[in-house]
Design a protein around this motif. Structure first.
Motif, PDB file in Angstrom:
ATOM      1  N   ARG A 226       0.821  -1.209   0.000  1.00 32.01           N
ATOM      2  CA  ARG A 226       0.000   0.000   0.000  1.00 32.01           C
ATOM      3  C   ARG A 226       0.862   1.269   0.000  1.00 32.01           C
ATOM      4  N   ASN A 227       0.660   2.100  -1.013  1.00 27.86           N
ATOM      5  CA  ASN A 227       1.406   3.355  -1.151  1.00 27.86           C
ATOM      6  C   ASN A 227       2.919   3.174  -1.099  1.00 27.86           C
ATOM      7  N   ASN A 228       3.377   2.021  -1.503  1.00 24.01           N
ATOM      8  CA  ASN A 228       4.816   1.749  -1.484  1.00 24.01           C
ATOM      9  C   ASN A 228       5.252   1.378  -2.910  1.00 24.01           C
ATOM     10  N   GLN A 229       5.949   2.305  -3.561  1.00 26.59           N
ATOM     11  CA  GLN A 229       6.263   2.108  -4.981  1.00 26.59           C
ATOM     12  C   GLN A 229       7.097   0.845  -5.227  1.00 26.59           C
ATOM     13  N   ASN A 230       8.092   0.594  -4.354  1.00 28.86           N
ATOM     14  CA  ASN A 230       8.886  -0.636  -4.508  1.00 28.86           C
ATOM     15  C   ASN A 230       8.004  -1.868  -4.447  1.00 28.86           C
ATOM     16  N   GLY A 231       7.132  -1.852  -3.471  1.00 29.14           N
ATOM     17  CA  GLY A 231       6.230  -2.982  -3.276  1.00 29.14           C
ATOM     18  C   GLY A 231       5.315  -3.163  -4.475  1.00 29.14           C
ATOM     19  N   ILE A 232       4.795  -2.044  -4.990  1.00 27.42           N
ATOM     20  CA  ILE A 232       3.870  -2.117  -6.127  1.00 27.42           C
ATOM     21  C   ILE A 232       4.602  -2.645  -7.371  1.00 27.42           C
ATOM     22  N   ASP A 233       5.829  -2.151  -7.605  1.00 31.76           N
ATOM     23  CA  ASP A 233       6.606  -2.638  -8.753  1.00 31.76           C
ATOM     24  C   ASP A 233       6.810  -4.149  -8.662  1.00 31.76           C
ATOM     25  N   LEU A 234       7.181  -4.591  -7.455  1.00 27.61           N
ATOM     26  CA  LEU A 234       7.424  -6.018  -7.257  1.00 27.61           C
ATOM     27  C   LEU A 234       6.129  -6.818  -7.415  1.00 27.61           C
ATOM     28  N   PHE A 235       5.044  -6.230  -6.939  1.00 24.78           N
ATOM     29  CA  PHE A 235       3.732  -6.863  -7.067  1.00 24.78           C
ATOM     30  C   PHE A 235       3.431  -7.184  -8.530  1.00 24.78           C
ATOM     31  N   TYR A 236       3.637  -6.189  -9.405  1.00 21.77           N
ATOM     32  CA  TYR A 236       3.379  -6.432 -10.830  1.00 21.77           C
ATOM     33  C   TYR A 236       4.355  -7.448 -11.411  1.00 21.77           C
ATOM     34  N   SER A 237       5.645  -7.314 -11.052  1.00 21.68           N
ATOM     35  CA  SER A 237       6.614  -8.212 -11.688  1.00 21.68           C
ATOM     36  C   SER A 237       6.460  -9.647 -11.180  1.00 21.68           C
ATOM     37  N   GLU A 238       5.836  -9.818 -10.031  1.00 21.57           N
ATOM     38  CA  GLU A 238       5.613 -11.169  -9.507  1.00 21.57           C
ATOM     39  C   GLU A 238       4.239 -11.719  -9.884  1.00 21.57           C
ATOM     40  N   GLY A 239       3.561 -11.041 -10.776  1.00 22.63           N
ATOM     41  CA  GLY A 239       2.267 -11.568 -11.238  1.00 22.63           C
ATOM     42  C   GLY A 239       1.118 -11.322 -10.271  1.00 22.63           C
ATOM     43  N   GLY A 240       1.279 -10.334  -9.409  1.00 19.69           N
ATOM     44  CA  GLY A 240       0.199 -10.000  -8.484  1.00 19.69           C
ATOM     45  C   GLY A 240      -1.064  -9.565  -9.212  1.00 19.69           C
ATOM     46  N   ASP A 241      -0.862  -8.888 -10.365  1.00 25.44           N
ATOM     47  CA  ASP A 241      -2.028  -8.438 -11.136  1.00 25.44           C
ATOM     48  C   ASP A 241      -2.854  -9.623 -11.635  1.00 25.44           C
ATOM     49  N   LEU A 242      -2.157 -10.662 -12.104  1.00 27.08           N
ATOM     50  CA  LEU A 242      -2.888 -11.851 -12.573  1.00 27.08           C
ATOM     51  C   LEU A 242      -3.589 -12.549 -11.409  1.00 27.08           C
TER      52      LEU A 242
END
Ligand SMILES: *[C@@H]1O[C@H](CO)[C@@H](O)[C@H](O)[C@H]1NC(C)=O
Ligand SMILES: *[C@@H]1O[C@H](CO)[C@@H](O)[C@H](O)[C@H]1NC(C)=O
Ligand SMILES: *[C@@H]1O[C@H](CO)[C@@H](O)[C@H](O)[C@H]1NC(C)=O
Ligand SMILES: *[C@@H]1O[C@H](CO)[C@@H](O)[C@H](O)[C@H]1NC(C)=O
Length: 380
Positions: A226-242
């Motif tokens: 939440r509101n953490n750009q590093n975390g969000i970037d990693l979220f996408y690269s780890e397939g969190g969106d899927l």
């Protein structure tokens, strides 16, 4: 130390001394002089405001047993069976003694309790039950921000993260819960969790066939990024969106998972709008995301409907939404129409809430029309 722990320790003492169970015959006054009533009165605000009660608060009984296990036996010098033989006068005398004892007793500091819990969790020769209790204790302790910040210093965060792969789903669930709670609104702990590499594990755990585990894992994922750009970037690269898309489009998934996923989508879109200078992820600009979100409005759960509308409002504001807007935003009108119809059928006791949600429907509709006009005026 925390009030809750203090009152629990008190309760442990009273129980161990046999005072509570023998109080009835003498008018229930045995514990009257002590601050006993606060055990029940001491409610935890932060636990009430969200659906964090989902998994149930760790049982008081479990905590008591845990606390007894770590009490100093020398201090528990009065014996329950002695108390039962006492006359009313003698009992009153004992009550006075007990009161003094409690006043003199030194309560262990939070740091000490944290260390005990961490050591227990890290001790593989202890039983599963002991590990559960240690985690339940940590769950209470990390609610205080100072304790959450100390967790990593004491080596506890690494221990909890290691247990995310425990063979017991209950242990995994509570570990995720502890991580979610410790990192909630806490950028320091968020970074520590990310550095220790827990996010990919947590994302995987959302697919667990155990519902509670999936819910707590998704809670932890949301808290950590939440509101953490590093975390969000990693979220996408780890397939969190899927992962999120998978939960949203699974009609049989638990409603709590749906609520959390929609909130996460709304938060991610909001972060993108407010804080991010990065290009918008393609995640947002696809009906593969928007349609399952809109489909959730078929639920008769007002909370879920509200969360969907908040998320859709944010999604509509994104630049990458424009191509979708030209095409009717993946069936937005139909969804709004259906929702309005549904809301008008709401029972009397939910009328106020339904009216609020209807207001939100209107807002979304106006925003959509505004965007549509804007997009249509752009020469192609
Ligand atoms: C119980 O309480 C009542 C009134 O509070 C009192 O009159 C009575 O003596 C008490 N009984 C005992 C056993 O203490
Ligand atoms: C682990 O627990 C056992 C049993 O209580 C105890 O004997 C042992 O000292 C503990 N190990 C560590 C490293 O604390
Ligand atoms: C956990 O136990 C291992 C050995 O089993 C030890 O090396 C490590 O320091 C312990 N961690 C903590 C935080 O006590
Ligand atoms: C959908 O959710 C149900 C219930 O939680 C689960 O059993 C099932 O495996 C999920 N389906 C997919 C494709 O993830």
């Amino acid at each position: 130390m925390g009030r809750r722990l203090l009152t629990i320790t008190l309760f442990v003492l009273l129980t161990a001394l046999g005072i509570l169970s023998t109080a009835d015959p003498v008018n229930n006054s045995a514990s009257g002089g002590l601050s006993w009533s606060s055990v029940n009165g001491d409610t935890d605000e932060s636990l009430n405001d969200h659906d964090e009660l989902d998994g149930g608060f760790p049982s008081l009984d479990g905590m008591l047993q845990w606390a007894i296990g770590h009490s100093d036996p020398a201090k528990l010098e009065l014996k329950a069976h002695d108390v039962q033989k006492l006359s009313a006068d003698e009992l009153q005398q004992r009550q006075m003694e007990l009161k003094e004892l409690v006043e003199k007793l030194e309560m262990p500091s939070d740091a000490k309790l944290m260390k005990i819990a961490i050591d227990d969790l890290n001790n593989s020769s202890l039983s599963l039950e002991d590990h559960h209790r240690a985690l339940e204790e940590l769950l209470v302790l990390v609610e205080a921000i100072d304790n959450a910040n100390d967790l990593h210093k004491m080596g506890g965060l690494a221990v909890v993260i290691r247990q995310l792969t425990n063979s017991d789903s209950g242990i995994r669930t509570t570990c995720a819960w502890v991580i979610g709670k410790a990192s909630q609104n806490n950028p320091v702990v968020q970074e520590q969790v990310l550095e220790l590499g827990a996010l990919p594990t947590l994302i995987m755990m959302v697919k667990s066939r155990f519902t509670e585990e999936a819910i707590k894992a998704l809670y932890a994922v949301s808290s950590v990024i939440r509101n953490n750009q590093n975390g969000i970037d990693l979220f996408y690269s780890e397939g969190g969106d899927l992962m999120v898309q998978g939960v949203l489009s699974n009609a049989t998934a638990d409603i709590r998972l749906h609520r959390r996923s929609v909130s996460l989508v709304g938060d991610l879109a909001e972060h993108q709008l407010e804080y991010s200078s990065k290009p918008e992820p393609s995640f947002f600009s696809s009906c593969a995301l928007v349609r399952p979100v809109l489909d959730l409005t078929k639920s008769d759960d007002l909370d879920l409907q509200e969360k969907v509308l908040v998320a859709v409002k944010n999604l509509l504001k994104l630049k990458s939404a424009e191509p979708l807007i030209v095409d009717g935003f993946c069936g937005l009108n139909g969804a709004l129409e259906r929702m309005r119809h549904q809301l008008q059928q709401e029972e009397e006791d939910r009328r106020d809430y339904a009216t609020d949600v209807e207001g939100l429907c209107k807002e979304v509709n106006l925003l959509y029309i505004e965007k549509l006009n804007k997009v249509s005026q752009v020469p192609t």
